[in-house]
Design a protein around this motif. Structure first.
Motif, PDB file in Angstrom:
ATOM      1  N   ALA A  75      13.205  26.195 -24.829  1.00 19.25           N
ATOM      2  CA  ALA A  75      11.709  26.346 -25.368  1.00 19.25           C
ATOM      3  C   ALA A  75      11.522  25.832 -26.511  1.00 19.25           C
ATOM      4  CB  ALA A  75      11.435  27.746 -25.132  1.00 19.25           C
ATOM      5  N   ARG A  76      10.503  24.995 -26.769  1.00 15.87           N
ATOM      6  CA  ARG A  76      10.275  24.717 -28.071  1.00 15.87           C
ATOM      7  C   ARG A  76       9.673  25.875 -28.941  1.00 15.87           C
ATOM      8  NH1 ARG A  76       5.605  20.426 -28.271  1.00 15.87           N
ATOM      9  NH2 ARG A  76       6.153  20.297 -30.522  1.00 15.87           N
ATOM     10  N   ASN A  99       4.903  26.545 -26.386  1.00 14.76           N
ATOM     11  CA  ASN A  99       5.674  26.940 -25.276  1.00 14.76           C
ATOM     12  C   ASN A  99       4.922  28.094 -24.496  1.00 14.76           C
ATOM     13  OD1 ASN A  99       5.996  29.542 -26.658  1.00 14.76           O
ATOM     14  ND2 ASN A  99       7.557  29.013 -27.634  1.00 14.76           N
ATOM     15  N   GLU A 117       9.887  29.630 -19.931  1.00 15.77           N
ATOM     16  CA  GLU A 117       9.710  28.275 -19.514  1.00 15.77           C
ATOM     17  C   GLU A 117      10.113  28.218 -17.910  1.00 15.77           C
ATOM     18  OE1 GLU A 117       8.704  25.815 -21.493  1.00 15.77           O
ATOM     19  OE2 GLU A 117       8.168  27.425 -23.016  1.00 15.77           O
TER      20      GLU A 117
END
Length: 258
Positions: free
Chosen positions: A248-249, A125, A70
């Motif tokens: 991060a998702r 992500n 990310e």
């Protein structure tokens, strides 16, 4: 005798393949780490592949740090997308079958049931997006390939969840682990055997495959299992993490079905 090139040889899967290589005497292996073969450099790939007559290339090279992806997306895409494209081009030119390792993170985790190879991808992500682009390059450029998606890889090598939990438990630390994500922990040696069997069996079942150890667990459930397997369950305090957040998702449910 089939000749097999293994990239990313110092990672979890690469080392696991090296560990069991002697179980496959019908295969001749060449192991290359990032110093021997940099997949982001076409010249480096050409030097290794050109006229070497490799029947198969197992690509274990990847940028796998989900959090850092990310913050440094260009690095993730350089390795997981452009690097894979470079490798696919050379493998196609040399008529080398590419076996590429991908991830459950190409899915968004919203389906609520195990993902099939035919399900629509939708990464949430940077890491997942970069790995999906790599898959797409292979599909667009190659005729003979295996894309093997796996999940939650662990082994005695490198950094992984299993080793981290075990080390902290042995140090007597209290553990706080989320139960908000569910997937299938997969031992790297089991994946290694699956991949090498693809080479040996020589079935032309090209395309996307899913491989995991099939038991679906949350990270919390996996931690419980690790403690139990090592007789540490009664010696360590394990609780569910509250308000668990990461940069991060991550997919909530990324179980893969073969």
């Amino acid at each position: 005798m089939k000749s097999v090139l293994v990239t990313g040889a110092k990672g979890q899967l690469g080392k696991s393949i090296q560990k069991i290589a002697s179980d496959y005497p019908q295969l001749h292996f060449t192991f290359a780490d990032s110093k021997d073969l940099d997949i982001t450099d076409p010249k480096s790939i050409a030097e290794k592949l050109s006229n070497k007559a490799f029947s198969h290339c197992i690509n274990c090279a990847a940028y796998t740090n989900v959090e850092n992806s990310e913050k440094e997306p260009e690095k993730a895409f350089k390795v997981n997308s452009q690097g894979v494209r470079n490798l696919a081009l050379l493998c196609q030119e040399q008529q080398t079958v590419l076996i590429h390792i991908s991830t459950d993170y190409v899915f968004d985790g919203e389906k609520g049931s195990p993902y099939l190879v035919t399900d629509t991808t939708n990464p949430i992500n940077v890491y997942g997006a970069s790995k999906l682009e790599g898959e797409q390059h292979i599909q667009n450029l190659m005729s003979a390939y295996f894309i093997v998606r796996t999940s939650w890889l662990y082994s005695e090598y490198g950094k992984n969840f299993y080793k981290t939990i075990l080390q902290k438990a042995k140090e007597g630390a209290d553990l706080s682990v989320t139960d908000e994500q569910v997937g299938c922990p997969t031992h790297a040696e089991n994946l290694a055997r699956y991949v090498l069997d693809l080479v040996v069996e020589d079935r032309e079942t090209y395309g996307i495959h899913h491989f995991t150890d099939e038991e679906s667990l949350s990270w919390y459930g996996f931690a419980q299992k690790i403690l139990s397997e090592n007789n540490l369950a009664d010696k360590v305090r394990l609780e569910k993490a509250k308000n668990y957040r990461t940069f991060a998702r991550r997919p909530k449910y990324s179980v893969l079905k073969k």
